[in-house]
Design a protein around this motif. Structure first.
Motif, PDB file in Angstrom:
ATOM      1  N   THR A  55       0.660  -1.132  -0.004  1.00  0.00           N
ATOM      2  CA  THR A  55       0.086  -0.160   0.161  1.00  0.00           C
ATOM      3  C   THR A  55       0.601   1.244   0.016  1.00  0.00           C
ATOM      4  O   THR A  55       0.540   2.020  -0.858  1.00  0.00           O
ATOM      5  CB  THR A  55      -1.004  -0.209   1.215  1.00  0.00           C
ATOM      6  OG1 THR A  55      -1.819  -1.291   1.188  1.00  0.00           O
ATOM      7  CG2 THR A  55      -1.940   1.146   0.954  1.00  0.00           C
ATOM      8  N   TRP A  61      -5.476   0.762  -4.187  1.00  0.00           N
ATOM      9  CA  TRP A  61      -5.865  -0.178  -5.555  1.00  0.00           C
ATOM     10  C   TRP A  61      -5.158  -0.857  -6.188  1.00  0.00           C
ATOM     11  O   TRP A  61      -5.435  -1.998  -6.890  1.00  0.00           O
ATOM     12  CB  TRP A  61      -6.301   1.075  -6.451  1.00  0.00           C
ATOM     13  CG  TRP A  61      -7.441   2.087  -5.920  1.00  0.00           C
ATOM     14  CD1 TRP A  61      -7.333   3.253  -5.461  1.00  0.00           C
ATOM     15  CD2 TRP A  61      -8.902   1.539  -5.631  1.00  0.00           C
ATOM     16  NE1 TRP A  61      -8.514   3.709  -5.078  1.00  0.00           N
ATOM     17  CE2 TRP A  61      -9.528   2.793  -4.992  1.00  0.00           C
ATOM     18  CE3 TRP A  61      -9.802   0.627  -5.816  1.00  0.00           C
ATOM     19  CZ2 TRP A  61     -10.802   2.738  -4.609  1.00  0.00           C
ATOM     20  CZ3 TRP A  61     -10.919   0.443  -5.500  1.00  0.00           C
ATOM     21  CH2 TRP A  61     -11.603   1.591  -4.943  1.00  0.00           C
ATOM     22  N   LEU A  64      -4.808  -3.990  -4.102  1.00  0.00           N
ATOM     23  CA  LEU A  64      -5.792  -5.087  -4.622  1.00  0.00           C
ATOM     24  C   LEU A  64      -5.503  -5.615  -5.518  1.00  0.00           C
ATOM     25  O   LEU A  64      -5.932  -6.983  -5.748  1.00  0.00           O
ATOM     26  CB  LEU A  64      -7.278  -3.954  -4.643  1.00  0.00           C
ATOM     27  CG  LEU A  64      -8.204  -4.764  -4.714  1.00  0.00           C
ATOM     28  CD1 LEU A  64      -8.874  -5.709  -3.466  1.00  0.00           C
ATOM     29  CD2 LEU A  64      -9.567  -3.729  -5.316  1.00  0.00           C
ATOM     30  N   LEU A  65      -4.985  -5.119  -6.524  1.00  0.00           N
ATOM     31  CA  LEU A  65      -4.399  -5.741  -7.916  1.00  0.00           C
ATOM     32  C   LEU A  65      -3.605  -7.132  -7.798  1.00  0.00           C
ATOM     33  O   LEU A  65      -3.524  -7.905  -8.240  1.00  0.00           O
ATOM     34  CB  LEU A  65      -4.298  -4.924  -9.063  1.00  0.00           C
ATOM     35  CG  LEU A  65      -5.469  -4.102  -9.673  1.00  0.00           C
ATOM     36  CD1 LEU A  65      -4.893  -3.073 -10.785  1.00  0.00           C
ATOM     37  CD2 LEU A  65      -6.475  -5.211 -10.165  1.00  0.00           C
ATOM     38  N   PRO A 123      -8.863   3.892   0.816  1.00  0.00           N
ATOM     39  CA  PRO A 123      -9.165   5.118   0.681  1.00  0.00           C
ATOM     40  C   PRO A 123     -10.338   5.915   1.205  1.00  0.00           C
ATOM     41  O   PRO A 123     -11.516   5.341   1.819  1.00  0.00           O
ATOM     42  CB  PRO A 123      -9.514   5.160  -0.976  1.00  0.00           C
ATOM     43  CG  PRO A 123      -8.903   3.870  -1.313  1.00  0.00           C
ATOM     44  CD  PRO A 123      -8.974   2.972   0.049  1.00  0.00           C
ATOM     45  N   TYR A 140     -17.307   1.011   1.558  1.00  0.00           N
ATOM     46  CA  TYR A 140     -16.372   0.061   1.618  1.00  0.00           C
ATOM     47  C   TYR A 140     -17.015  -1.344   1.450  1.00  0.00           C
ATOM     48  O   TYR A 140     -16.688  -2.276   0.693  1.00  0.00           O
ATOM     49  CB  TYR A 140     -15.442  -0.181   2.580  1.00  0.00           C
ATOM     50  CG  TYR A 140     -14.092  -1.162   2.620  1.00  0.00           C
ATOM     51  CD1 TYR A 140     -13.162  -0.694   1.683  1.00  0.00           C
ATOM     52  CD2 TYR A 140     -14.258  -2.171   3.273  1.00  0.00           C
ATOM     53  CE1 TYR A 140     -12.318  -1.836   1.469  1.00  0.00           C
ATOM     54  CE2 TYR A 140     -13.032  -3.089   3.333  1.00  0.00           C
ATOM     55  CZ  TYR A 140     -12.306  -2.958   2.528  1.00  0.00           C
ATOM     56  OH  TYR A 140     -11.364  -3.710   2.197  1.00  0.00           O
ATOM     57  N   PHE A 143     -18.513  -1.957  -1.710  1.00  0.00           N
ATOM     58  CA  PHE A 143     -17.371  -2.264  -2.669  1.00  0.00           C
ATOM     59  C   PHE A 143     -16.963  -3.633  -2.298  1.00  0.00           C
ATOM     60  O   PHE A 143     -16.712  -4.377  -3.574  1.00  0.00           O
ATOM     61  CB  PHE A 143     -16.110  -1.392  -2.380  1.00  0.00           C
ATOM     62  CG  PHE A 143     -14.842  -1.545  -2.886  1.00  0.00           C
ATOM     63  CD1 PHE A 143     -14.877  -1.334  -4.074  1.00  0.00           C
ATOM     64  CD2 PHE A 143     -13.847  -1.966  -2.157  1.00  0.00           C
ATOM     65  CE1 PHE A 143     -13.426  -1.599  -4.787  1.00  0.00           C
ATOM     66  CE2 PHE A 143     -12.442  -2.393  -2.795  1.00  0.00           C
ATOM     67  CZ  PHE A 143     -12.398  -2.124  -3.907  1.00  0.00           C
ATOM     68  N   VAL A 147     -16.729  -6.263  -5.416  1.00  0.00           N
ATOM     69  CA  VAL A 147     -15.424  -7.041  -5.767  1.00  0.00           C
ATOM     70  C   VAL A 147     -15.698  -8.451  -5.839  1.00  0.00           C
ATOM     71  O   VAL A 147     -15.310  -9.187  -6.712  1.00  0.00           O
ATOM     72  CB  VAL A 147     -14.321  -6.536  -4.822  1.00  0.00           C
ATOM     73  CG1 VAL A 147     -13.436  -7.561  -5.189  1.00  0.00           C
ATOM     74  CG2 VAL A 147     -13.949  -5.268  -5.151  1.00  0.00           C
TER      75      VAL A 147
END
Lengths: 289, 318
Positions: A55, A61, A64-65, A123, A140, A143, A147
C-alpha cells in the motif's frame, strides 16, 4: 428494529461473500486434486499482509490488484515444492501436510509482521457511509460485495470460456480421461491451485481493509468455508456459492434473535443438510461419497 | 514360532518392560513422571484413533471432539455430581463415545476427503459448545475447580490424587486394559472384517459384509476408547481445556499416529513419545513453536510417511 435487521442482513451478506471467496478456492482444489487445503486461511492472511506491504508504494488500488497475484504465485510455488508429492498417496497425508503448512505460514507472518494486529489503510472515499440513515453501511462494504461479485463472475467465465478453465472442469468430472486425451494433468492442478490461492489472497485484502490484519485472521473463516462446501455439495461450485451465502446470512440473522447461537446455527444447517440431503444442496449423487 | 511372530512378541515385551519401570529410569533422562502420563494418554488416544485410520482405513480428522468430550464429561462429573474418579471416567467415556456413535450415523456413507471434512465440522460443533457455554463449561478459560480423588476400595485406599507414581501406575493400568481390549478386538472376526474393509472395500462388500454397519461400529468403538483417553487427560491436569476439542488437537492425534507408524499396533504409542518430547523441548526453547511443529509435520509427510515403526516393517504401504 429495521436498522438492526438491515445491519445484520448486510453483515451476513458480506460475511457470506467472504465465505464464498474462500470456499470457492478450497472447493476447486478439492474437486480437481482431492486435497483439503487447511492452509487456505493462511493464504488469506498472506494476501492481506502483502497488501499491507504494498500500500505505501502502489496505494490501496494497486495492492488490491497485485497482492492476490502474489498470493497465487506463492500458492503455485508451494504446490510445486510440497503438495504435488502427496496427490498419489492416502488423503491423510495431504491433510497433515497442509495442516503443518498452515502452522508454518502463520508463524512466518508473525515473524515478519509481528503478533499484534495491524490496520490496512483504505481510501477515504470508501470509508464514508452511503446514507445517514444506514450509517453502518460504508461504501467499503458495498465495494467489497461488488468485488466479490466481479471475482465470482470472472471465475465462472474463466471456467466456462478459457481452455484451462474448461480442462479444469473436465478434470473435475473425469481426470483419467482428461489425462488420456493428452492434457498435462500435473500442470493443470498447479494452475488450479494458483487460482484457488488467488481467491484466498483477494479475500485477504478485502478482509484486511475491514477488520485489519493479524497472523491468524484466516482461522475463523476456514471452518465456515468447509461447511459452505458440505452444505452446497462437494463437486458443485454453484453449490458452494449458494452454501456460503446461505450460512453467512443465516448466522447474521440468528445474531439478531439469539446471538449466542450465531456460530452454532451453521453447524445445525450442516447437520440438517446431511440428514435430509447427504450429497449437499447441489451436489451430484455419488460425488466423493 | 516364526520370525515375524517372535519379533512381535519381543516388541510387546520390551514396551511393557519399559512402561512398568518408568518411575525408575525417566528421571535419569531429566523427565518427570507426569510427562510419562501424558505420553500414555496421547498414546491411548492415538491408538484408539488408529483402529479407524490404520486398521479400518477410514480417516477422521475430528477425534479431538471425543477426546475433549471425555475430558469434559469426566471433569463435569467430578465437579457437579460426585468426587469418584472411576465413575467420572465412566461418565466421560460414555459422553464422548455416545456422541461419536450418534455422529457416526451421519458419517458412514461418506468416504475419503468428504468423510474427513464432516468429522472436522462435527468436532468444531463440540468445540463451540464448550467455548460458548460459559457458566457450565468455563468457556474460554476451560473447566477448573475439580480434582481427581483417591481410589477407595473399602479395605484399602490408593492415593492417586497426591502420589504421582501411584497415579502413573493407575494411568498405566487403564492404558494396559484398553490396549489388551484393542488387541483382542483386532484378533476377533470383527477385527478381521475391519482389515478387509481397509484392504478392499468393494470386495468385502461382495463377500457380504455389511460395510456401513461395520464402519459405524468401528467408528463408535474408536470414539469410546478416545473418550477414555480424554477422561484420563482431565484427571492428569485437573483441568479440561476447550482447545483440547479444537481441530488442532485432532491434527495432533493424526500426527502422533502417522509419526509413530499407523500400520503397527504400538506405532501410535511411539509417536506419542516423539510428540510429547518434541512439544516439551520446542516450547521450552522458542516461542515460534508453531513453525517447528509445522515443519515436523511437513517433513514426516514428505520423508517418513511410514512413521518410525513403519521403517522396521517390510512391505508396509503408504
Amino acid at each position: 428494529m429495521f436498522q438492526v435487521v438491515m445491519f445484520n442482513l448486510t453483515n451476513g451478506l458480506i460475511v457470506g461473500a467472504f465465505y464464498v471467496l474462500m470456499a470457492l478456492g478450497l472447493s476447486m482444489i478439492i474437486n480437481l486434486s482431492n486435497v483439503v487445503n487447511f492452509a487456505h486461511g493462511n493464504f488469506l492472511a498472506l494476501g492481506g499482509y502483502f497488501a499491507f506491504m504494498l500500500t505505501p508504494y502502489v496505494g490501496f488500488w494497486g495492492a488490491l490488484l497485485i497482492s492476490p497475484l502474489l498470493t497465487a504465485v506463492v500458492g503455485y510455488a508451494i504446490e510445486q515444492i510440497l503438495i504435488k508429492h502427496v496427490y498419489a498417496r492416502n488423503h491423510i497425508y495431504s491433510l497433515l501436510l497442509t495442516f503443518g503448512l498452515g502452522f508454518i505460514l502463520q508463524d512466518v507472518c508473525r515473524f515478519f509482521w509481528g503478533p499484534s494486529p495491524l490496520p490496512l489503510g483504505i481510501p477515504d472515499s470508501l470509508s464514508t457511509p452511503i446514507t445517514a440513515d444506514l450509517f453502518f453501511i460504508t461504501w467499503y462494504r458495498v465495494f467489497m460485495v461488488a468485488v466479490v461479485i466481479v471475482a465470482v463472475t470472472g471465475l465462472f467465465a474463466f471456467l466456462r470460456y478459457t481452455r484451462v478453465g474448461m480442462r479444469i472442469r473436465a478434470g473435475t468430472l473425469d481426470l483419467d480421461t482428461v489425462s488420456a486425451l493428452g492434457v498435462n494433468v500435473a500442470a493443470l492442478r498447479s494452475y488450479n491451485f494458483a487460482v484457488g490461492s488467488y481467491l484466498a489472497g483477494l479475500a485477504g485484502v478485502l478482509a484486511a481493509g475491514q477488520i485489519g490484519l493479524n497472523p491468524n485472521m484466516g482461522d475463523d473463516l476456514i471452518m465456515p468455508s468447509f461447511i459452505a462446501i458440505i452444505v452446497g455439495g462437494v463437486g458443485s461450485l454453484t453449490g458452494t456459492l449458494l452454501g456460503g451465502l446461505l450460512i453467512g446470512v443465516a448466522a447474521a440473522l440468528t445474531t439478531v434473535f439469539y446471538p449466542a447461537a450465531s456460530e452454532a446455527v451453521i453447524y445445525v444447517i450442516m447437520a440438517v443438510v446431511l440428514l435430509l440431503r447427504p450429497r449437499g444442496l447441489l451436489g451430484e449423487e455419488g460425488m466423493l461419497s | 514360532m516364526n520370525a515375524l511372530l517372535r519379533h512381535k512378541y519381543a516388541t510387546t515385551a520390551i514396551i511393557w518392560a519399559l512402561l512398568l519401570t518408568v518411575p525408575a529410569w525417566l528421571p535419569v533422562f531429566g523427565g518427570y513422571t507426569a510427562l510419562a502420563g501424558r505420553v500414555l494418554v496421547f498414546g491411548l488416544a492415538a491408538m484408539s484413533f488408529n483402529l479407524l485410520l490404520g486398521f479400518t482405513g477410514i480417516m477422521s480428522f475430528g477425534h479431538a471432539a471425543y477426546f475433549g468430550l471425555g475430558a469434559y464429561g469426566c471433569g463435569l462429573f467430578l465437579k457437579y455430581v460426585s468426587a469418584s474418579t472411576p465413575l467420572a471416567m465412566l461418565a466421560g467415556t460414555l459422553l464422548g463415545g455416545i456422541a461419536g456413535t450418534l455422529f457416526g450415523l451421519l458419517l458412514v456413507r461418506r468416504r475419503g476427503v468428504y468423510f474427513a471434512m464432516v468429522t472436522i465440522a462435527f468436532g468444531q460443533v463440540c468445540f463451540y459448545i464448550a467455548y460458548k457455554w460459559d457458566d457450565f463449561t468455563g468457556g474460554y478459560d476451560g473447566l477448573r475447580g475439580f480434582a481427581r480423588a483417591a481410589l477407595d476400595f473399602g479395605a484399602f485406599k490408593i492415593d492417586i490424587a497426591n502420589n504421582s507414581t501411584a497415579f502413573y501406575f493407575f494411568i498405566l493400568a487403564v492404558f494396559g486394559g484398553a490396549a489388551v481390549l484393542q488387541a483382542l478386538l483386532l484378533k476377533s472376526p470383527f477385527g478381521r472384517s475391519m482389515l478387509a474393509i481397509r484392504e478392499n472395500e468393494r470386495r468385502a462388500r461382495f463377500l457380504g459384509l455389511p460395510i456401513e454397519k461395520h464402519i459405524w461400529l468401528s467408528f463408535s468403538i474408536s470414539c469410546f476408547f478416545t473418550a477414555l483417553a480424554g477422561s484420563l487427560y482431565a484427571l492428569l491436569n485437573n483441568f479440561a481445556d476447550p482447545l483440547g476439542l479444537n481441530y488442532i488437537m485432532s491434527g495432533n492425534i493424526v500426527m502422533i499416529t502417522v509419526m509413530g507408524g499407523m500400520r503397527a499396533f504400538w506405532g501410535p504409542l511411539i509417536g506419542a513419545v516423539l510428540f510429547v518430547a518434541l512439544q516439551d523441548y520446542v516450547s521450552s526453547m522458542t516461542t515460534n513453536w508453531m513453525f517447528f511443529v509445522g515443519l515436523t509435520f511437513v517433513c514426516v509427510v514428505l520423508f517418513f510417511p511410514r512413521g518410525l515403526m513403519g521403517m522396521f516393517q517390510k512391505g508396509a504401504r503408504t
